[in-house]
Design an enzyme around this catalytic site. Sequence first.
Site, PDB file in Angstrom:
ATOM      1  N   GLY A  64       0.831  -1.200   0.000  1.00  0.00           N
ATOM      2  CA  GLY A  64       0.000   0.000   0.000  1.00  0.00           C
ATOM      3  C   GLY A  64       0.865   1.249   0.000  1.00  0.00           C
ATOM      4  O   GLY A  64       1.911   1.299   0.662  1.00  0.00           O
ATOM      5  N   LEU A  67      -1.013   7.348   2.515  1.00  0.00           N
ATOM      6  CA  LEU A  67      -0.237   8.144   3.470  1.00  0.00           C
ATOM      7  C   LEU A  67       0.562   7.248   4.404  1.00  0.00           C
ATOM      8  O   LEU A  67       1.745   7.487   4.645  1.00  0.00           O
ATOM      9  CB  LEU A  67      -1.161   9.055   4.273  1.00  0.00           C
ATOM     10  CG  LEU A  67      -1.840  10.151   3.456  1.00  0.00           C
ATOM     11  CD1 LEU A  67      -2.711  11.016   4.358  1.00  0.00           C
ATOM     12  CD2 LEU A  67      -0.821  11.017   2.724  1.00  0.00           C
ATOM     13  N   ARG A 355     -21.110  13.323  12.977  1.00  0.00           N
ATOM     14  CA  ARG A 355     -21.444  12.570  11.762  1.00  0.00           C
ATOM     15  C   ARG A 355     -22.430  11.440  12.008  1.00  0.00           C
ATOM     16  O   ARG A 355     -23.372  11.250  11.245  1.00  0.00           O
ATOM     17  CB  ARG A 355     -20.162  11.972  11.168  1.00  0.00           C
ATOM     18  CG  ARG A 355     -19.249  13.004  10.587  1.00  0.00           C
ATOM     19  CD  ARG A 355     -17.947  12.388  10.105  1.00  0.00           C
ATOM     20  NE  ARG A 355     -17.126  13.422   9.466  1.00  0.00           N
ATOM     21  CZ  ARG A 355     -15.915  13.205   8.971  1.00  0.00           C
ATOM     22  NH1 ARG A 355     -15.382  12.000   9.033  1.00  0.00           N
ATOM     23  NH2 ARG A 355     -15.234  14.176   8.410  1.00  0.00           N
ATOM     24  N   GLU A 454      -5.370   3.250   8.053  1.00  0.00           N
ATOM     25  CA  GLU A 454      -6.744   2.773   8.196  1.00  0.00           C
ATOM     26  C   GLU A 454      -6.796   1.252   8.321  1.00  0.00           C
ATOM     27  O   GLU A 454      -7.770   0.697   8.825  1.00  0.00           O
ATOM     28  CB  GLU A 454      -7.599   3.243   7.008  1.00  0.00           C
ATOM     29  CG  GLU A 454      -9.102   3.051   7.219  1.00  0.00           C
ATOM     30  CD  GLU A 454      -9.965   3.510   6.045  1.00  0.00           C
ATOM     31  OE1 GLU A 454      -9.437   4.200   5.146  1.00  0.00           O
ATOM     32  OE2 GLU A 454     -11.159   3.175   6.027  1.00  0.00           O
ATOM     33  N   LEU A 470      -6.048  11.606   8.058  1.00  0.00           N
ATOM     34  CA  LEU A 470      -4.770  11.996   7.450  1.00  0.00           C
ATOM     35  C   LEU A 470      -3.699  12.067   8.527  1.00  0.00           C
ATOM     36  O   LEU A 470      -2.562  11.655   8.329  1.00  0.00           O
ATOM     37  CB  LEU A 470      -4.924  13.336   6.735  1.00  0.00           C
ATOM     38  CG  LEU A 470      -5.983  13.371   5.628  1.00  0.00           C
ATOM     39  CD1 LEU A 470      -6.024  14.743   4.963  1.00  0.00           C
ATOM     40  CD2 LEU A 470      -5.694  12.307   4.579  1.00  0.00           C
TER      41      LEU A 470
END
Lengths: 666, 247
Positions: A64, A67, A355, A454, A470
């Site tokens: 991967g 970031l 949220r 993640e 991030l």
Amino acid sequence: MTTTSTTPDSPLPGLVHGLYAEGEPIRDTKAPTGPIDRRWNTRKFEASLVNPANRRKLSVIIVGTGLAGGAAAATLGEAGYNVKSFCYQDSPRRAHSIAAQGGINAAKNYKEDGDSVYRLFYDTVKGGDYRSRESNVYRLAEVSTNIIDQCVAQGVPFAREYGGLLDNRSFGGVQVSRTFYARGQTGQQLLIGAYQALERQVAAGTVEMFNRHEMLEVVVVDGKARGIIARDLVTGEIETHLADAVVLASGGYGNVFYLSTNAMGSNVTATWRAHRKGAYFGNPCYTQIHPTCIPVAGEHQSKLTLMSESLRNDGRIWVPKNAADCEKDPREIPEEDRDYYLERIYPSFGNLVPRDIASRQAKNVCDEGRGVGPKVGDFRRGVYLDFTDALKRMSAEAVAEKYGNLLDMYQRITGENPYEVPMRIYPAVHYTMGGLWVDYDLQSSIPGLFVTGEANFSDHGANRLGASALMQGLADGYFVLPHTIRDYLAKGPFDKLDESHEAVAEARASVDARVAKLLSINGDRSVDSFHKELGNIMWEYCGMERSEEGLRKAIDLIRGLRDEFWRNVKVLGAADTLNQSLEKAGRVADFLELGELMCIDALHRRESCGGHFRAESQTEDGEALRHDDEFAYVAAWEWGGQDGAPVLHKEDLVYEFVELKQRSYK
Amino acid sequence: MNLTLKIWRQAGPTTKGEMVTYPVTEISEDMSFLEMLDVLNEQLNARGEEPIAFDSDCREGICGMCGLMISGKAHGPEVTTTCQLHMRSFSDGDEITVEPWRADAFPVIKDLVVDRSSFDRIIQAGGFISANTGSAPEAHSVPVPKDKADRAFMAAACIGCGACVAACPNASGMLFMGAKITHLGELPQGQPERDARVVNMVSQHDHEGFGGCTNIGECSSACPKEIPLDVINQLNKDLRGALMRGE
């Protein structure tokens, strides 16, 4: 060792709820104790060093290039290790970190508004609904300031004020301005920074880059992760790559829902294959559903697009009071017939509730038949996000200045002009807080297998705050993993391995067999049709609201669907060429296993916390109700074998610094 | 709406390709162009024909992975990425040709998929600022004038999709390269390596087989992020200066 227990309602002997076994508790043995602000320094000091001359003899595979992976590959390359970096895209610059819009948090306190490392730590633990580890979160807040320095030095063009200093905004309902941003493209700019640092190391020869390669298996030898089996997506060749340690930075698994804001290729395969080889999966049911996405337009929909929740700062959310008005032009519905439901239910926070709450209330009003927009299935799934008042108050120019790029994007996708007609929004799956269980060193339950970003479960608890993804990706990649992995690598180089080793050959043979199997079934249904059906099951029963009854039904449905998949999927083409159907088939096969574990995790957690809302656990007025006495733990699931049941290991969460409270936004 | 698609099919890098005609029916104007291809691929799969290979990932216009020549235009008739192009930009009965990017430096892998790793190698040649992790000074120690920061950001918006190359009659990568030169060259942090950066990137660009710039401007017109042509002026100016200074 595994122990099992029974409860009165368990239909199968030996299994809890008939679904899983309960194993020994686990502990994070790497986290130092003592004052919280000294723990990270202590760990860095205690972690063994590797002599610079020895580093080039040590090899690390990183899967991967977002970031977390890109930053780690660049940093370990700079340090002089021998790095192999893998991504399934055609370039490391495409990783889905690129799509993050809003910003990145850091406790710089440039606004002198009372921010501090401790406050960022506190907000993140609270925002995670008290289901994350204090030590991890404190470290995240601590290194956040280093991230901004690093990115600026790389040339990341953050927004600046006229004096040339960095600008900040407030984000996600917190009361300080600690979010650094680059218009609505913060993820892109941070990723390009990491990508350029990575390509610099490719040029320097410390990192070898494998684009268009997908990891399909982890190689575990004598209990240690020692490599991966990957498929070259262009030639179809199955390759064996061996190393002293393996890092998975392969992102989240939101695409188990088929429709999500994730990229088309985002998948769980890397982490799921590791799970099957012994890596525990932490809190798989914790999913974040973002309230401000563009609604589904029809059956053809392939993905959902998020619009920054900053829109909620000036837009007002409503649906018609009467279901009979739902087909009307919204401009013709008079004020008294509109229900500004968030403002009504939560007078003090209004449209700015967190949220999870905004998402669930949108679902509730649509379930009542008051949704707007096209019918998809039996319901209209949309609510209005109305800028009419803002346009009157601020002028069209001022609205365009602040939100122009988002409103343009909305118009491009829907064909409707948001300056004239209220926008329609609906929640969509956005981020997964769950992931492979790791200790404070980011090491999974397989020694030598590290997990960052993640892909791991740590830091966000049951709910992630805006602008924190991030931060975590770059914290793990630049500043945490490079220190913790050296403690492991200092024990190496490990025994020389070659491809003929039994465990290596077995891993490779299993990949060959799986590819051959997928291509040989030649049934009637496409991979996408299975993926869509799985997504519908997950969204319906393991989405914004979960119940015991629904989850049990989902588990049965998923088992049936998985069985059909392996009998009836149709994958055309050959193994030795670019074959996108084959790629998708492998990913969906793993989603079909993950989905069941998510439902089992959601079923066992009989409380509501963060993004996980259990219908049976709510307050009298319908808000989420946690049960800290029973559930203040991380659920770390061990693979129970192809025909076995998963085994639950509990890691108790201990709060020494933050007091546990029920959230209230009334 | 009903459409006639003429799509480039090519089994592999060394095999000969051809345009194949596919009628599609009942296409909704709310579909994206790629969702329309998804529908076609499901139909092909159902009748036992191998689906058409094409690249896409984020499908929200930012990753740069998608890119098709649609009726001769890079990313099609609108100023956006292929994934953000919607079928309402077309009319019932249209005939649409769909081809991969055409450039020597972007060889075809299969059908509509091309190899753009030449862009990565241009970045490897110098498209970075050398700042090892941990070596950075405090972020506020170097203020950046807002106009320079804004121009750096404008150039940094490049998504590396390759539309500029596909649109250019010379298949030049100058807009892509100029965007990076401008992004890093506007910032104080980018100054120490400024001369070496432009010389090395241009050298790699030419080595990869991209063509030269003859100021036609198709690149900028096709750019989904609307990178302006003047980044190429910046590149040329930096290159001239660097060569004069003996880089």
